[in-house]
Scaffold this motif. Sequence first.
Motif, short mmCIF file in Angstrom:
data_model
loop_
_atom_site.label_atom_id
_atom_site.label_comp_id
_atom_site.label_asym_id
_atom_site.label_seq_id
_atom_site.Cartn_x
_atom_site.Cartn_y
_atom_site.Cartn_z
N SER A 101 0.71 -1.22 0.09
CA SER A 101 0.12 0.02 0.09
C SER A 101 1.01 1.24 0.03
CB SER A 101 -0.85 0.05 1.08
OG SER A 101 -0.08 0.16 2.38
N PHE A 102 2.08 0.95 0.06
CA PHE A 102 2.97 2.22 -0.06
C PHE A 102 2.86 3.09 -1.25
CE2 PHE A 102 6.61 0.41 2.86
CZ PHE A 102 5.93 0.28 3.78
N THR A 103 2.75 4.50 -1.10
CA THR A 103 2.49 5.33 -2.33
C THR A 103 3.86 6.35 -2.21
OG1 THR A 103 1.09 6.77 -1.11
CG2 THR A 103 0.12 5.04 -2.24
N HIS A 104 4.55 6.57 -1.35
CA HIS A 104 5.50 7.55 -1.16
C HIS A 104 6.79 7.04 -1.04
CE1 HIS A 104 1.94 10.10 -1.01
NE2 HIS A 104 2.52 11.09 -0.91
N GLY A 105 7.07 6.05 -0.58
CA GLY A 105 8.53 5.40 -0.30
C GLY A 105 8.57 5.25 1.29
N THR A 106 9.66 4.52 1.67
CA THR A 106 9.87 4.04 3.07
C THR A 106 10.84 5.45 3.59
OG1 THR A 106 11.90 2.95 2.47
CG2 THR A 106 9.98 1.67 2.60
N SER A 107 11.16 5.63 4.63
CA SER A 107 11.82 6.51 5.24
C SER A 107 13.26 6.77 4.52
CB SER A 107 11.92 6.74 6.72
OG SER A 107 10.67 6.79 7.38
N ARG A 154 17.26 8.52 0.89
CA ARG A 154 18.26 8.32 -0.23
C ARG A 154 18.25 9.23 -1.46
NH1 ARG A 154 16.96 3.17 -0.99
NH2 ARG A 154 18.08 2.51 0.80
N TRP A 155 16.88 9.36 -1.88
CA TRP A 155 16.84 9.92 -3.24
C TRP A 155 16.84 11.54 -2.74
CZ3 TRP A 155 17.16 8.23 -7.88
CH2 TRP A 155 17.28 6.91 -7.97
N PHE A 156 16.49 11.92 -1.69
CA PHE A 156 16.81 13.57 -1.32
C PHE A 156 18.38 13.83 -1.48
CE2 PHE A 156 17.80 16.97 1.22
CZ PHE A 156 17.12 17.95 0.90
N THR A 157 19.10 12.83 -0.83
CA THR A 157 20.55 12.92 -0.75
C THR A 157 21.04 12.97 -2.17
OG1 THR A 157 20.42 11.94 1.41
CG2 THR A 157 22.51 11.91 0.45
N GLN A 158 20.57 11.94 -2.73
CA GLN A 158 21.09 11.84 -4.36
C GLN A 158 20.93 13.04 -5.08
OE1 GLN A 158 22.37 9.37 -6.14
NE2 GLN A 158 21.55 8.87 -7.97
N CYS A 209 18.08 11.52 -11.15
CA CYS A 209 16.81 11.44 -10.35
C CYS A 209 15.73 10.43 -11.05
CB CYS A 209 16.04 12.70 -10.13
SG CYS A 209 17.09 13.82 -9.07
N ASN A 210 16.44 9.56 -11.78
CA ASN A 210 15.58 8.79 -12.87
C ASN A 210 15.23 7.47 -12.02
OD1 ASN A 210 14.00 7.36 -14.73
ND2 ASN A 210 15.79 7.01 -16.15
N THR A 211 14.10 7.58 -11.19
CA THR A 211 13.62 6.58 -10.31
C THR A 211 13.04 5.55 -10.81
OG1 THR A 211 11.62 7.74 -9.70
CG2 THR A 211 13.44 8.03 -8.44
N PHE A 212 12.46 5.67 -12.35
CA PHE A 212 11.68 4.72 -12.70
C PHE A 212 12.50 3.55 -13.55
CE2 PHE A 212 9.28 8.54 -12.69
CZ PHE A 212 7.83 7.95 -12.23
N ASP A 213 13.93 3.82 -13.71
CA ASP A 213 14.82 2.88 -14.20
C ASP A 213 15.78 2.43 -13.35
OD1 ASP A 213 13.94 3.27 -16.72
OD2 ASP A 213 15.22 4.67 -17.32
N ALA A 214 15.56 2.84 -11.96
CA ALA A 214 16.58 2.28 -10.89
C ALA A 214 16.08 0.95 -10.49
CB ALA A 214 16.20 3.35 -9.71
N LYS A 215 16.87 0.02 -10.49
CA LYS A 215 16.73 -1.35 -10.08
C LYS A 215 16.37 -1.42 -8.49
CE LYS A 215 19.45 -3.36 -13.78
NZ LYS A 215 20.62 -4.18 -14.31
N GLN A 216 17.13 -0.38 -7.93
CA GLN A 216 16.88 -0.42 -6.18
C GLN A 216 16.69 0.74 -5.74
OE1 GLN A 216 20.28 -1.79 -4.11
NE2 GLN A 216 19.06 -1.53 -2.05
N LEU A 217 15.44 1.20 -5.12
CA LEU A 217 15.04 2.42 -4.78
C LEU A 217 15.76 2.62 -3.25
CD1 LEU A 217 11.31 2.34 -5.74
CD2 LEU A 217 13.25 3.55 -6.89
#
Length: 291
Positions: free
Chosen positions: A258-264, A269-273, A283-291
């Motif tokens: 049911s997650f819609t925004h991502g874990t803490s 990790r992505w803000f830091t990226q 910031c291409n999260t859609f092609d990232a193998k690991q979020l």
Amino acid sequence: MRWEGNRESENIEDRRGNAGGYGGMLGGRSIGLGTVAIALVASYFLGVSPMTVLSLLTGGSSGTSVSQQTSAQQPSASDQMTRFVSTVLADTEDTWTAIFSQQGGTYVKPRLVLFSGSTPTACGAGQSAMGPFYCPGDQRIYIDLSFYRLMQQRFNVSGEFAQAYVIAHEVGHHVQHLMGITDKVHAARRSTSEAQGNALSVRLELQADCFAGVWAHHANRARNILEAGDVESALNAASAIGDDALQRQAQGHVVPDSFTHGTSAQRVRWFTQGIKSGQVTACNTFDAKQL
């Protein structure tokens, strides 16, 4: 955070003090108090965006109209928090205008609406309990500034840069809208299962976090806005509003599907990226193998 004396945006609508009501239309259908209440409960306990729930309940889409108009006024020059929000918005305008220009594009500036309680939007009735949100239908960011008080009281998150991160995240959604990413995700969700649709929403939200980091990177290089502890406060904010943290607080356990925004951890990790790289392509999260 150093912001005093910097440019303030003119793209602010102050609807505070106006009776917004719930006379909105989503997908051509009126929204009642009962529908809004269901959406709020679902969003709180399931970690789903209230606007998403409203859309599902009414069969609507983002490109909608509202049946009630609300007048806007210029914010008071003596309102410290409004000046802060206006300055942060201006900073995102300067940053994204430059980034789009470098890629041969034109950045269309969003408007930021300050409201209290409720207000009509092109995405349906907006309520302060929803927290800040972006509506692609009217290209506006909506925020009840009492949310910042809630951040401190409920999540123990404070600091001006943490507050700026919230605005930058919603601006990130505007950037996604301008790039056509939002429409593609919404189209893909209509042909997938609920779990797969939620997974796409997670990637959309994490990319907005990364875009917020990209803004911070460029804003600090250009205007030296960061002070000691600022990045940590933003990371605390990202961590506090992760799906796992919110669900654990609300119901004592987590439901990953049911997650819609991502874990803490993912949001951090992505803000830091974004803040480390300063690159939209990072910031291409859609092609990232690991979020």
